[in-house]
Design a protein around this motif. Sequence first.
Motif, PDB file in Angstrom:
ATOM      1  N   VAL A 170       0.654  -7.555   2.588  1.00 27.71           N
ATOM      2  CA  VAL A 170      -0.049  -6.268   2.561  1.00 27.71           C
ATOM      3  C   VAL A 170       0.718  -5.263   1.700  1.00 27.71           C
ATOM      4  N   PHE A 171       2.025  -5.200   1.886  1.00 27.83           N
ATOM      5  CA  PHE A 171       2.848  -4.248   1.136  1.00 27.83           C
ATOM      6  C   PHE A 171       2.792  -4.530  -0.366  1.00 27.83           C
ATOM      7  N   LEU A 172       2.925  -5.796  -0.749  1.00 28.65           N
ATOM      8  CA  LEU A 172       2.850  -6.142  -2.164  1.00 28.65           C
ATOM      9  C   LEU A 172       1.466  -5.818  -2.735  1.00 28.65           C
ATOM     10  N   GLY A 173       0.428  -5.983  -1.912  1.00 31.13           N
ATOM     11  CA  GLY A 173      -0.917  -5.627  -2.344  1.00 31.13           C
ATOM     12  C   GLY A 173      -1.025  -4.144  -2.639  1.00 31.13           C
ATOM     13  N   VAL A 174      -0.488  -3.322  -1.755  1.00 36.39           N
ATOM     14  CA  VAL A 174      -0.504  -1.878  -1.975  1.00 36.39           C
ATOM     15  C   VAL A 174       0.274  -1.516  -3.236  1.00 36.39           C
ATOM     16  N   MET A 175       1.476  -2.081  -3.378  1.00 33.38           N
ATOM     17  CA  MET A 175       2.329  -1.745  -4.514  1.00 33.38           C
ATOM     18  C   MET A 175       1.738  -2.225  -5.847  1.00 33.38           C
ATOM     19  N   ALA A 215      -7.455 -12.002   3.140  1.00 28.95           N
ATOM     20  CA  ALA A 215      -7.880 -10.719   3.710  1.00 28.95           C
ATOM     21  C   ALA A 215      -6.738  -9.707   3.700  1.00 28.95           C
ATOM     22  N   ALA A 216      -5.526 -10.156   4.037  1.00 25.27           N
ATOM     23  CA  ALA A 216      -4.368  -9.259   4.046  1.00 25.27           C
ATOM     24  C   ALA A 216      -4.084  -8.735   2.637  1.00 25.27           C
ATOM     25  N   GLY A 217      -4.146  -9.630   1.643  1.00 20.53           N
ATOM     26  CA  GLY A 217      -3.933  -9.211   0.263  1.00 20.53           C
ATOM     27  C   GLY A 217      -5.010  -8.267  -0.217  1.00 20.53           C
ATOM     28  N   PHE A 218      -6.271  -8.587   0.093  1.00 17.90           N
ATOM     29  CA  PHE A 218      -7.412  -7.759  -0.297  1.00 17.90           C
ATOM     30  C   PHE A 218      -7.328  -6.380   0.359  1.00 17.90           C
ATOM     31  N   ALA A 219      -6.928  -6.366   1.633  1.00 22.98           N
ATOM     32  CA  ALA A 219      -6.792  -5.101   2.355  1.00 22.98           C
ATOM     33  C   ALA A 219      -5.738  -4.216   1.710  1.00 22.98           C
ATOM     34  N   GLY A 220      -4.611  -4.815   1.299  1.00 24.83           N
ATOM     35  CA  GLY A 220      -3.558  -4.049   0.660  1.00 24.83           C
ATOM     36  C   GLY A 220      -3.959  -3.552  -0.714  1.00 24.83           C
ATOM     37  N   VAL A 221      -4.524  -4.442  -1.525  1.00 23.95           N
ATOM     38  CA  VAL A 221      -4.882  -4.100  -2.906  1.00 23.95           C
ATOM     39  C   VAL A 221      -6.024  -3.090  -2.947  1.00 23.95           C
ATOM     40  N   SER A 222      -7.072  -3.336  -2.168  1.00 26.67           N
ATOM     41  CA  SER A 222      -8.294  -2.537  -2.280  1.00 26.67           C
ATOM     42  C   SER A 222      -8.418  -1.492  -1.183  1.00 26.67           C
ATOM     43  N   GLY A 223      -8.195  -1.887   0.074  1.00 25.84           N
ATOM     44  CA  GLY A 223      -8.286  -0.929   1.170  1.00 25.84           C
ATOM     45  C   GLY A 223      -7.200   0.115   1.092  1.00 25.84           C
TER      46      GLY A 223
END
Length: 528
Positions: free
Chosen positions: A144-149, A181-189
Motif C-alpha cells: 500500500v505504501f509503495l502504491g501511494v509513493m 487490491a492493496a496496490g490499486f488502493a494505494g496507487v489510485s485510492g
Amino acid sequence: MEQRKSYKEKQKNKNLFAKCLDGIEMIGNKLPHPVTLFGLFCIGIMIISAIAQAMGLQSTGELINRATNELELQTIKAVSLLSRDGIVYMLENAVSNFVNFAPLGMVLVGMLGIGVAEGSGYISALLKKTVAITPAKLVTPMVVFLGVMSNIASDAGYVVLVPLGALIFMSFGRHPLAGLAAGFAGVSGGFSANLIMGTIDPMLGGISTEAARMIDPTYTVQPTANIFFMMASTFLIMFLGWFITDKIVEPRLGSYDNNSKMSKEDDNLRNLNDKEKKALKMANATLIGLILLIAICVIPENGILRNAETKSIIDHSPLMNGFVPLMAICFFIPAVVYGKVAGVFKNEKDVCAQLGSAMSSMGGYIALSFVAAQFISYFSYTNLGTILAIEGANLLQSIGLNTITLMIAFVLFTGFINLFMGSASAKWAIMAPVFLPMFMKLGISPELTQVAYRIGDSTTNIISPLMSYFAMIVVFAQRHDKKAGIGTIISTMIPYTVFFLIGWIILLGIWMALGLPLGPDAFMHYSM
C-alpha cells in the motif's frame, strides 16, 4: 447435499456488509464481457445525449477558457452524438480517441520492459528475495505504501505496482487479488497522498490560482499548498489499507489455489539457486548503475532531465514526462542481463521473442482500450459530465452549512462527480472556478477547498469504470482469476472507498478543528 449445506452455512455466518459485497460481485459479473459492456455504454451515451439535446439541457457557470486561460461565464449545452456533427465526430475521431487514450501508450511501453523482466525470471527472483527478507506481517503495508509513493511518477504506479502487488502476495502464499487490491488502493485510492510533491500538485495549484484570482488578483496557490496534510494522509491510507486488506478483503476472497506459472517454476519461493543468485546480483548491479546514471542527469542544476527553463525536477520535466520509458529501460536492461547469466536468453533473438510474447499477452487489454477510449471521449464531447458538475455545484451552493459540514459535503460531492469524470485536472478545471470563489467569500481558503477536492477525487477512483485505468485492472485480475470481471473489482474495492472516505473526512475534521496549516503558508481561512 453436504457441500450445499456448507455453502449455506458460510453464507449464514457472513455479516450484512459481506453479503452486500457478494451481491454486487454477483450482479457485476453477470454483466456482459467488459468489451461488450463499454460498447453498450457507448450506445447508451448516444441515446442519452440525443434526448438531452432535444430537451434543451444546458447549464451556465464560470469556467476556464482553455484557449485564453481566462475565466468566462459560459453556457454549456448538451451535444447529441446522433446528430450529423456527432456521427461525423465518432467516425473521424475513432482512431485518434484510441491512439490518444492515455493509459494505452503507458501500459504498452511499460510492458516492453516488464514483460521481458517477467519472461527472463528477473521479477520472480526479485520476489523470492523480497519474500526472504520481508516479514510476512509487513507485506500489506509495504504494498500500500509503495502504491501511494508511486504517485510522484503520475500514473506509472498503475502499470508497475498493481500487478506486482498481486505477484508479491502470491509469493507469500496469499491471494493475488488481495495484493492487486492493496496496490490499486494505494496507487489510485491514495492518489493525492504522498510524502513529497508529485506531478499533480503543480497542476492543481495552477488551476486553483486562476480560480482564486477571480476574488483576489494577487492570490497564488503554491504546489506545496497541501503537502503537510498529504504527508499525514500517506500514513492514514497505509494503515487503513493494511486493515482493510487483511481483515476484510482477503478473508472474503478466501483461499487461493496457487497453480500459477511462478509456483510451477519453483515450489520453494523463498530460495534461489546459485545461478539465480549470481544472475540477480549482476542484474541488480546493472539496475543500480542505471539509477545512478539517471541521478547524474537529475541532480545537477543544469541536468538534462530537469525542466530546461524552471530547472524543476517535478514540474513538466523530462524526468516526469519520460518516466514510463525510463522505467521500461530500468526493467529491460537488467532483465536481459539476468536472462543471459541465468541461461534463459541465449541470444538477441530470444530477447526479441520475449518482447513479442509480452505484447501478445496484452491483446485483450488493447481491445478493451478501444471501446473504453470511445466511451470516455463520447462522454466529454456530449458535455453531460460538465453539466452535472455545474448543476451539482449550484445545488451545494444553495444549502446553508457550517464550514466543516460544507467541506464534508464537498468531499462527498466530488467523490460522486468522480464516478463520471475520471481526470483529476479536467474535473478541477470545471469545479475550481465554481467552488473556490464561492468558498473564499465564506472565509474558506483555496488551499482547504483543494484538499477537500483531492480527498473526494481519490477515494472513488477505485470503483469507477470511467477511471482510465479501470479496464486495465480488470485485465490484471483476470490473469489470476479468469472469472473476474467488473463486479469483482468494484465489490473488492468498495471497502477501501468507504473506509478511506470516512478516515480522510475524520482527519480533515481534526485538522480543521486544530487549525493546522495545510502546507507552508497555507492556512484554513481566507480574509477578503
